[in-house]
Design a protein around this motif. Structure first.
Motif, PDB file in Angstrom:
ATOM      1  N   UNK A  16       0.271  -0.839   0.405  1.00 47.54           N
ATOM      2  CA  UNK A  16       0.328   0.162   0.229  1.00 47.54           C
ATOM      3  C   UNK A  16       0.517   0.908  -0.106  1.00 47.54           C
ATOM      4  N   UNK A  17       0.742   1.742  -1.380  1.00 45.71           N
ATOM      5  CA  UNK A  17       1.202   3.469  -1.240  1.00 45.71           C
ATOM      6  C   UNK A  17       1.093   4.430  -0.019  1.00 45.71           C
ATOM      7  N   UNK A  73       1.255  11.371   0.635  1.00 44.20           N
ATOM      8  CA  UNK A  73       0.984  13.730   0.279  1.00 44.20           C
ATOM      9  C   UNK A  73       2.116  13.867  -0.218  1.00 44.20           C
ATOM     10  N   UNK A  74       2.061  15.337  -0.527  1.00 40.36           N
ATOM     11  CA  UNK A  74       2.094  16.270  -0.882  1.00 40.36           C
ATOM     12  C   UNK A  74       3.161  16.634   0.029  1.00 40.36           C
ATOM     13  N   UNK A  75       4.716  17.329  -0.264  1.00 42.04           N
ATOM     14  CA  UNK A  75       5.258  18.658   0.824  1.00 42.04           C
ATOM     15  C   UNK A  75       4.288  19.981   0.240  1.00 42.04           C
ATOM     16  N   UNK A  76       5.362  20.794   0.931  1.00 46.95           N
ATOM     17  CA  UNK A  76       4.669  22.114   0.679  1.00 46.95           C
ATOM     18  C   UNK A  76       5.893  22.508  -0.670  1.00 46.95           C
ATOM     19  N   UNK A  77       6.931  22.254  -1.586  1.00 43.40           N
ATOM     20  CA  UNK A  77       6.494  22.307  -2.712  1.00 43.40           C
ATOM     21  C   UNK A  77       6.460  21.787  -3.973  1.00 43.40           C
ATOM     22  N   UNK A  78       5.149  20.617  -3.475  1.00 41.09           N
ATOM     23  CA  UNK A  78       4.171  20.456  -4.417  1.00 41.09           C
ATOM     24  C   UNK A  78       4.804  19.253  -4.341  1.00 41.09           C
ATOM     25  N   UNK A  79       5.816  18.489  -4.333  1.00 44.29           N
ATOM     26  CA  UNK A  79       6.271  17.234  -4.313  1.00 44.29           C
ATOM     27  C   UNK A  79       5.439  16.168  -3.824  1.00 44.29           C
ATOM     28  N   UNK A  80       4.722  14.742  -4.610  1.00 47.27           N
ATOM     29  CA  UNK A  80       4.736  14.568  -4.293  1.00 47.27           C
ATOM     30  C   UNK A  80       5.403  12.983  -3.344  1.00 47.27           C
ATOM     31  N   UNK A  81       4.947  13.150  -2.021  1.00 47.27           N
ATOM     32  CA  UNK A  81       6.259  11.742  -1.407  1.00 47.27           C
ATOM     33  C   UNK A  81       5.728  10.979  -1.157  1.00 47.27           C
ATOM     34  N   UNK A  82       5.792   9.834  -0.656  1.00 48.16           N
ATOM     35  CA  UNK A  82       5.382   8.514  -0.562  1.00 48.16           C
ATOM     36  C   UNK A  82       6.397   7.564   0.823  1.00 48.16           C
ATOM     37  N   UNK A  83       5.320   6.882   0.899  1.00 46.70           N
ATOM     38  CA  UNK A  83       6.050   5.953   2.155  1.00 46.70           C
ATOM     39  C   UNK A  83       4.979   4.328   1.950  1.00 46.70           C
ATOM     40  N   UNK A  84       5.675   3.322   2.173  1.00 49.18           N
ATOM     41  CA  UNK A  84       5.056   1.988   1.488  1.00 49.18           C
ATOM     42  C   UNK A  84       4.855   0.632   2.692  1.00 49.18           C
ATOM     43  N   UNK A  85       4.103   0.233   2.386  1.00 48.87           N
ATOM     44  CA  UNK A  85       4.084  -0.667   4.026  1.00 48.87           C
ATOM     45  C   UNK A  85       3.442  -2.297   3.223  1.00 48.87           C
ATOM     46  N   UNK A 144      -3.600   2.309  -3.083  1.00 47.44           N
ATOM     47  CA  UNK A 144      -3.029   3.800  -2.443  1.00 47.44           C
ATOM     48  C   UNK A 144      -3.861   4.721  -1.552  1.00 47.44           C
ATOM     49  N   UNK A 145      -3.055   5.343  -1.156  1.00 49.05           N
ATOM     50  CA  UNK A 145      -4.360   5.538   0.400  1.00 49.05           C
ATOM     51  C   UNK A 145      -3.306   7.270   0.864  1.00 49.05           C
ATOM     52  N   UNK A 146      -4.408   8.185   0.910  1.00 47.11           N
ATOM     53  CA  UNK A 146      -3.895   9.033   1.506  1.00 47.11           C
ATOM     54  C   UNK A 146      -3.408   9.655   2.535  1.00 47.11           C
ATOM     55  N   UNK A 147      -2.398   9.901   3.405  1.00 52.42           N
ATOM     56  CA  UNK A 147      -2.664  10.056   4.804  1.00 52.42           C
ATOM     57  C   UNK A 147      -2.812  11.636   5.194  1.00 52.42           C
ATOM     58  N   UNK A 148      -3.294  11.684   6.739  1.00 55.01           N
ATOM     59  CA  UNK A 148      -3.004  12.457   7.902  1.00 55.01           C
ATOM     60  C   UNK A 148      -1.646  12.671   8.533  1.00 55.01           C
ATOM     61  N   UNK A 149      -0.957  14.153   8.661  1.00 57.66           N
ATOM     62  CA  UNK A 149       0.749  13.755   9.211  1.00 57.66           C
ATOM     63  C   UNK A 149       0.489  14.335  10.592  1.00 57.66           C
ATOM     64  N   UNK A 150       0.938  12.756  11.370  1.00 54.65           N
ATOM     65  CA  UNK A 150      -0.100  13.194  13.400  1.00 54.65           C
ATOM     66  C   UNK A 150       1.690  13.187  14.522  1.00 54.65           C
ATOM     67  N   UNK A 151       1.197  14.237  15.097  1.00 55.49           N
ATOM     68  CA  UNK A 151       2.581  13.624  15.717  1.00 55.49           C
ATOM     69  C   UNK A 151       2.855  12.768  16.047  1.00 55.49           C
ATOM     70  N   UNK A 152       4.007  12.645  16.838  1.00 56.88           N
ATOM     71  CA  UNK A 152       3.713  11.517  17.978  1.00 56.88           C
ATOM     72  C   UNK A 152       2.926  11.501  19.547  1.00 56.88           C
TER      73      UNK A 152
END
Length: 466
Positions: A33-34, A37-49, A110-118
């Motif tokens: 699964x990809x 998310x998209x960073x401040x510069x507009x680049x798509x970033x990914x991690x996969x599991x 594929x799935x979009x993500x929310x970024x959460x602090x620890x």
């Protein structure tokens, strides 16, 4: 996942869903699964599991450094007083409601993500969270919801072109039948893939620039629309690659000529009624719709730091190229920055919307939509007055007439956009201080990265980044 949801390990329902989904996906031959998310510069970033780890990812998230909030398009790192250091970690929490099996990438979902602090709090630089918060604020304060869609234009290049050169993969004129025929198999595969992914396609056609195509998709709520924009680009790239083609969504692939846009279509609704249709205002707009459009118009110079955020964006933002480079609006006026789309008689109650034209696909779609909505809400809050519309090309106005009409040229460089953004309290407040400072740092970093380059070299620097 809403902002109020408990996060680390506190979503047993999500874990159960993910466990069931893991089995379903494995049964469909999906191995990974990809997480996107998209960073401040507009680049798509990914991690996969791996699919087998989906439940764990749903429970505890997946680690990702916050440093990517200050990455440039070339992976150079800049910094603010909060972001840009090698310290710290975030957790990526996938949105299971948006998980899609990728039709053009066998074995992957594929799935979009929310970024959460620890600590379980929303990360202040997460664009998806900012957009969700902006939409929620509109509903709470004004009883307004939105339907949105983002157009996607791209240049198709030959995969066997030397080095990083762009050689159009198709010939023929703009909107020409020849282009559609030459790319017929690839385009058919793309339509099939998008349909399999549940993407509603309205149109797919050859566009104006060399090798250029466009896909228009159906409207959704803003967060889902931004998710869809990222998914569609992932799919376009994958399908074209399988046909030996290379794709660029960059604002400009060449130093001269028409570039790739990412126009935003947006309509405001209340109690099931489209505020852009059936009203007593111009072209059927309600008074609130006019004020919303006026708010966007007032903030356009600063908005370009969010909607046209690359040095290459300003190779596209040139007069008389339908890019919308003047602070003007009009019905079906493609040279105005804001185009009022009324739709055809019989469907105007559903189809009427505002099109924002100075937008390209170097923009983070979540931040672009959040920024446009925040500026429109500012106009709504103040009952802003919409000036007279224009027809034709605003470039024809001399200085005196342009001034009398309130028509100004939008920033001609990214540096001008950044200064307008820094002076715009409404826009900076909407993003919050951490993200607003990251936007400024990243934009300034991009400016420095291309200092001294001519137009052709600027285009080349970003050609394959997007």
């Amino acid at each position: 996942m809403s902002e109020s949801d408990p996060v680390p390990g506190g979503r047993p329902g999500e874990v159960e869903r993910a466990t069931a989904l893991s089995g379903e996906l494995s049964g469909q031959g999906v191995h990974g699964v990809v997480l996107s998310y998209v960073d401040t510069a507009g680049i798509g970033r990914v991690k996969t599991v791996p699919t087998a780890k989906l439940a764990s990812a749903a429970a505890w998230g997946v680690g990702m450094s916050p440093v990517f909030d200050t990455f440039l398009a070339d992976d150079t790192i800049v910094a603010t007083d909060v972001l840009g250091s090698p310290d710290g970690d975030l957790r990526l929490y996938l949105d299971l409601d948006r998980l899609v099996v990728l039709a053009a990438q066998p074995g992957w979902a594929w799935a979009p993500v929310d970024r959460i602090t620890q600590e379980g709090e929303p990360h202040p630089a997460c664009g998806r969270t900012v957009l969700r918060r902006t939409v929620a604020d509109a509903a709470e304060r004004y009883g307004v919801t939105f339907a949105a869609a983002i157009e996607i234009e791209w240049a198709v290049g030959r995969g066997d072109a030397p080095g990083d050169a762009f050689v159009p993969a198709v010939s023929g004129p703009a909107y020409g039948a020849a282009r559609q025929i030459e790319l017929s198999d690839c385009a058919a595969d793309l339509l099939a893939a998008l349909a399999a992914e549940g993407v509603e396609v309205d149109q797919l056609h050859p566009e104006y620039a060399a090798g250029q195509f466009e896909v228009s998709v159906g409207a959704l709520d803003p967060v889902a629309a931004a998710d869809r924009s990222v998914l569609v680009r992932q799919t376009v790239r994958a399908v074209c690659r399988r046909h030996g083609l290379r794709v660029s969504f960059a604002p400009a692939v060449l130093g001269q000529g028409v570039g790739n846009g990412g126009h935003i279509h947006l309509s405001a609704w209340r109690d099931g009624r489209n505020l852009h249709a059936g009203g007593a205002g111009r072209h059927g707009m309600t008074a609130e719709a006019e004020s919303f459009v006026a708010g966007v118009l007032d903030h356009l110079p600063a908005l370009t730091a969010m909607t046209a955020p690359s040095p290459a964006s300003h190779l596209r933002l040139r007069p008389s190229q339908w890019a919308g480079v003047f602070t003007a609006w009009g019905r079906e006026t493609r040279e105005a920055a804001l185009r009022i789309v009324t739709g055809t008689t019989g469907v105007r109650d559903r189809a009427a919307n505002l099109e924002v034209k100075p937008v390209d696909l170097a923009a983070n779609p979540y931040l672009a939509l959040a920024s446009v909505i925040a500026c429109g809400l500012d106009g709504l809050a103040s009952s802003a007055s919409l000036p007279a519309e224009i027809t034709g090309d605003p470039a024809r106005f001399d200085a005196a007439e342009a001034s009398a009409r309130g028509v100004r040229r939008l920033p001609v460089s990214l540096a001008e956009s950044v200064e307008a953004f820094r002076a715009d309290d409404v826009l900076r407040t909407a993003l919050g201080p951490v993200l607003a400072d990251a936007v400024t740092a990243v934009r300034r970093g991009e400016i420095a990265a291309v200092d001294g380059l001519d137009d052709d070299r600027v285009a080349a620097a970003y050609r394959w980044k997007y």
